[in-house]
Design a protein around this motif. Structure first.
Motif, PDB file in Angstrom:
ATOM      1  N   ARG A  59       0.797  -1.220   0.081  1.00  0.00           N
ATOM      2  CA  ARG A  59       0.232   0.007   0.131  1.00  0.00           C
ATOM      3  C   ARG A  59       1.041   1.268   0.015  1.00  0.00           C
ATOM      4  O   ARG A  59       1.824   1.125   0.528  1.00  0.00           O
ATOM      5  CB  ARG A  59      -0.938   0.076   1.260  1.00  0.00           C
ATOM      6  CG  ARG A  59      -1.924  -1.104   1.146  1.00  0.00           C
ATOM      7  CD  ARG A  59      -3.024  -0.743   2.384  1.00  0.00           C
ATOM      8  NE  ARG A  59      -4.034  -2.062   2.178  1.00  0.00           N
ATOM      9  CZ  ARG A  59      -4.948  -2.078   1.572  1.00  0.00           C
ATOM     10  NH1 ARG A  59      -5.263  -1.048   0.722  1.00  0.00           N
ATOM     11  NH2 ARG A  59      -6.065  -2.833   1.600  1.00  0.00           N
ATOM     12  N   PRO A  60       0.450   2.377  -0.704  1.00  0.00           N
ATOM     13  CA  PRO A  60      -1.030   2.537  -0.887  1.00  0.00           C
ATOM     14  C   PRO A  60      -1.546   2.152  -2.443  1.00  0.00           C
ATOM     15  O   PRO A  60      -2.378   2.630  -3.028  1.00  0.00           O
ATOM     16  CB  PRO A  60      -1.275   4.055  -0.785  1.00  0.00           C
ATOM     17  CG  PRO A  60       0.136   4.572  -1.147  1.00  0.00           C
ATOM     18  CD  PRO A  60       1.246   3.550  -0.647  1.00  0.00           C
ATOM     19  N   SER A  61      -0.377   1.522  -3.092  1.00  0.00           N
ATOM     20  CA  SER A  61      -0.535   1.052  -4.510  1.00  0.00           C
ATOM     21  C   SER A  61      -1.864   0.276  -4.598  1.00  0.00           C
ATOM     22  O   SER A  61      -2.034  -0.727  -3.869  1.00  0.00           O
ATOM     23  CB  SER A  61       0.540   0.447  -5.004  1.00  0.00           C
ATOM     24  OG  SER A  61       1.836   1.398  -5.145  1.00  0.00           O
ATOM     25  N   PRO A  62      -2.534   0.378  -5.662  1.00  0.00           N
ATOM     26  CA  PRO A  62      -3.748  -0.358  -5.799  1.00  0.00           C
ATOM     27  C   PRO A  62      -3.408  -1.864  -6.412  1.00  0.00           C
ATOM     28  O   PRO A  62      -2.233  -1.887  -6.930  1.00  0.00           O
ATOM     29  CB  PRO A  62      -4.534   0.491  -7.011  1.00  0.00           C
ATOM     30  CG  PRO A  62      -3.589   1.030  -7.718  1.00  0.00           C
ATOM     31  CD  PRO A  62      -2.606   1.532  -6.807  1.00  0.00           C
ATOM     32  N   CYS A  63      -4.318  -2.672  -6.368  1.00  0.00           N
ATOM     33  CA  CYS A  63      -3.829  -4.038  -6.988  1.00  0.00           C
ATOM     34  C   CYS A  63      -5.009  -4.381  -7.729  1.00  0.00           C
ATOM     35  O   CYS A  63      -6.187  -4.359  -7.426  1.00  0.00           O
ATOM     36  CB  CYS A  63      -3.822  -4.967  -5.551  1.00  0.00           C
ATOM     37  SG  CYS A  63      -3.216  -6.815  -6.116  1.00  0.00           S
TER      38      CYS A  63
END
Length: 333
Positions: free
Chosen positions: A268-272
């Motif tokens: 996080r905070p990267s989306p998946c």
């Protein structure tokens, strides 16, 4: 896990058996805590029963009673009470759970319920010494060699439990017939490097489960040297005797791209999303200890996250594998 399972048993004849719809869940690639879609819960009841899963719960609670009876007697007693209720539910309202819960049928369709009725009753007899449970265990017992212990198949475990408790030749003969099939020279093919190849989907799961069964059979006095040696070969294959490890985070050239959503997601905070399933690099997080499905019958394996047949991980893959590893460590093999 046991406390969660106890919460699923909401009445003597009511048990929640599935959370989430398989189609919707498989349509999501991401962290489990980000699954904000509707995730309905499904139950079995007296009018829509499921003998197999109710008896499986009963077996789990009975075994756990043995684990907790001295360190937490109150909790152990609670487990045993639920085990008895669930077995009564299973034996008096007979049906396959996947016939009652249609949403389970596409992914975990049950073959039979008789093996679980034997399984639950045998463990309850082991705990209570009440002969009614032994009578049920023997009544529902299905004779003959076992295809292979799995989430849907308790035959090998039944043979070993009942032989250990009764000493009857019928159970010993079935154990021997099973391993005559599984060992070299039997009906099950072997890969060139020595894996017993029962089925492509999760091949190492079946080899590991039966390695655990072989160790248990050896512990009750059936061909102990032969069975223990065979178990060692199968677990050794998974751990690296084949030239590479099939356990994430362990040994030589272990899998780095298991088909596992959350470990494939960036921090996080990267989306998946499904883009992370497709990315060619290793999973950002190491899923230490997870056994992947494994190679084909020619020892061929590609570490590909998109290949769920060979690179999926699952609780039932690790259950027999870790138990066999523990057994081999105990024996110092």
């Amino acid at each position: 896990p046991l406390e969660w399972m106890l919460k699923c048993h909401t009445g003597p004849n009511e048990l929640y058996v599935q959370v989430g719809d398989g189609g919707q869940d498989h349509g999501f690639w991401g962290r489990p805590e980000d699954m904000t879609m509707s995730r309905p819960a499904y139950k079995i009841t007296a009018s829509r029963p499921g003998s197999d899963i109710a008896a499986e719960y009963a077996a789990a609670f009975a075994v756990s009673y043995l684990v907790f009876k001295e360190k937490d007697p109150e909790f152990a007693t609670k487990l045993l009470t639920h085990a008895k209720q669930l077995y009564d539910f299973a034996v008096h309202h007979k049906a396959r759970y996947s016939d009652s819960v249609n949403q389970a049928a596409a992914y975990y369709r049950s073959d039979k319920y008789e093996d679980e009725l034997t399984w639950g009753a045998a463990w309850l007899y082991r705990v209570t010494n009440d002969t009614k449970y032994l009578s049920w265990a023997e009544q529902f017992y299905i004779t003959g060699p076992d295809w292979g212990q799995s989430w849907d198949d308790k035959y090998s475990g039944n043979m070993i439990l009942l032989y250990n408790m009764t000493g009857k030749d019928i159970y010993k003969n079935d154990i021997e017939a099973t391993f005559n099939d599984w060992m070299p020279g039997g009906s099950i093919p072997y890969s060139p490097k020595g894996m017993a190849f029962r089925s492509q989907w999760g091949a190492l799961r079946y080899a590991s489960n039966m390695a655990f069964m072989a160790l248990l059979a050896a512990d009750v006095g059936i061909h102990p040297d032969e069975y223990r040696h065979w178990a060692r070969t199968q677990i050794g294959y998974a751990l690296g005797d084949s030239g590479r490890s099939f356990v994430v985070g362990f040994g030589t050239n272990p899998p780095k791209r298991p088909h596992h959503r959350s470990s494939s997601c960036p921090s996080r905070p990267s989306p998946c999303s499904f883009a992370d399933q497709q990315q060619p690099g290793p999973n950002p997080h190491t899923l230490y200890g997870a056994l992947v499905g494994g190679p084909n019958g020619n020892d061929q394996y590609t570490d590909d996250r998109k290949d769920y047949v060979s690179n999926e991980v699952a609780c039932d893959y690790n259950a027999g594998f870790q138990s066999a590893v523990a057994g081999l460590k105990h024996l110092k093999l």
